[in-house]
Design a protein around this motif. Sequence first.
Motif, PDB file in Angstrom:
ATOM      1  N   ALA A  21       0.862  -1.185   0.000  1.00 31.00           N
ATOM      2  CA  ALA A  21       0.000   0.000   0.000  1.00 31.00           C
ATOM      3  C   ALA A  21       0.899   1.235   0.000  1.00 31.00           C
ATOM      4  O   ALA A  21       2.029   1.184   0.485  1.00 31.00           O
ATOM      5  CB  ALA A  21      -0.903   0.006   1.223  1.00 31.00           C
ATOM      6  N   SER A  22       0.392   2.339  -0.526  1.00 29.38           N
ATOM      7  CA  SER A  22       1.199   3.552  -0.518  1.00 29.38           C
ATOM      8  C   SER A  22       1.377   4.001   0.937  1.00 29.38           C
ATOM      9  O   SER A  22       0.526   3.751   1.795  1.00 29.38           O
ATOM     10  CB  SER A  22       0.542   4.652  -1.348  1.00 29.38           C
ATOM     11  N   GLU A  23       2.475   4.656   1.199  1.00 25.55           N
ATOM     12  CA  GLU A  23       2.804   5.040   2.576  1.00 25.55           C
ATOM     13  C   GLU A  23       1.765   5.987   3.167  1.00 25.55           C
ATOM     14  O   GLU A  23       1.359   5.838   4.312  1.00 25.55           O
ATOM     15  CB  GLU A  23       4.200   5.678   2.618  1.00 25.55           C
ATOM     16  N   ALA A  26      -1.464   4.084   3.988  1.00 18.37           N
ATOM     17  CA  ALA A  26      -1.275   3.231   5.161  1.00 18.37           C
ATOM     18  C   ALA A  26      -1.270   4.057   6.442  1.00 18.37           C
ATOM     19  O   ALA A  26      -1.988   3.748   7.396  1.00 18.37           O
ATOM     20  CB  ALA A  26       0.020   2.442   5.026  1.00 18.37           C
ATOM     21  N   ARG A  27      -0.473   5.122   6.480  1.00 16.94           N
ATOM     22  CA  ARG A  27      -0.330   5.906   7.713  1.00 16.94           C
ATOM     23  C   ARG A  27      -1.583   6.728   8.051  1.00 16.94           C
ATOM     24  O   ARG A  27      -1.902   6.919   9.207  1.00 16.94           O
ATOM     25  CB  ARG A  27       0.860   6.844   7.608  1.00 16.94           C
ATOM     26  N   ASN A  28      -2.262   7.237   7.032  1.00 23.99           N
ATOM     27  CA  ASN A  28      -3.397   8.120   7.270  1.00 23.99           C
ATOM     28  C   ASN A  28      -4.754   7.415   7.350  1.00 23.99           C
ATOM     29  O   ASN A  28      -5.694   7.963   7.917  1.00 23.99           O
ATOM     30  CB  ASN A  28      -3.468   9.198   6.181  1.00 23.99           C
ATOM     31  N   GLY A  34      -7.386   0.737  12.198  1.00 27.79           N
ATOM     32  CA  GLY A  34      -7.170  -0.629  12.659  1.00 27.79           C
ATOM     33  C   GLY A  34      -7.347  -1.672  11.571  1.00 27.79           C
ATOM     34  O   GLY A  34      -7.563  -2.842  11.872  1.00 27.79           O
ATOM     35  N   ILE A  35      -7.239  -1.263  10.337  1.00 33.27           N
ATOM     36  CA  ILE A  35      -7.412  -2.190   9.225  1.00 33.27           C
ATOM     37  C   ILE A  35      -6.121  -2.958   8.957  1.00 33.27           C
ATOM     38  O   ILE A  35      -6.166  -4.122   8.559  1.00 33.27           O
ATOM     39  CB  ILE A  35      -7.865  -1.424   7.962  1.00 33.27           C
ATOM     40  N   ALA A  36      -4.988  -2.331   9.226  1.00 35.46           N
ATOM     41  CA  ALA A  36      -3.709  -2.964   8.937  1.00 35.46           C
ATOM     42  C   ALA A  36      -2.661  -2.524   9.954  1.00 35.46           C
ATOM     43  O   ALA A  36      -2.852  -1.544  10.681  1.00 35.46           O
ATOM     44  CB  ALA A  36      -3.245  -2.596   7.532  1.00 35.46           C
TER      45      ALA A  36
END
Length: 148
Positions: A21-23, A26-28, A34-36
């Motif tokens: 996933a793009s960074e 993922a971070r935002n 809580g998905i990953a």
Amino acid sequence: MKVILEQDFKKLGKKGDIVEASEGYARNYLFPHGIAIEATKANMNVALAKKGSAERKKQQDKDEAVLMAAQLKKVEVTLRVRVGENGKLFGSVTGKDIAEVLKKEHNIDIDRRKIELKEDVKRLGDYDVVVKVHPSITSSIKVHVVAE
């Protein structure tokens, strides 16, 4: 950025999958909701252990279902019902009725929704009923409908 999915997510994959996933995404979005989680070495080891455990559990459930199906093939159920003229029943026999008799007489607990009647049971006689023990395993039982 590699992430490990904590739950099924339509756009990315199933729980336990390791996906890219793009960074920013993922971070935002993925981490705060809580998905990953981030795919570090420690998290990867935990995810692989969980996946192996889930596969063993799945196989154990399937083995139990095979045993249950073999046990059910030997079972015959007799239902006593009220009958009107010409051997016609008052109402009909449903999966719920069969499940109750299985529980009472044979101590086999099966959900009524897993019992499939091929045809409506509205007359006296013998019927074959299909029971879904597992999504891929079915068994059949004999049901005898007799008058009270």
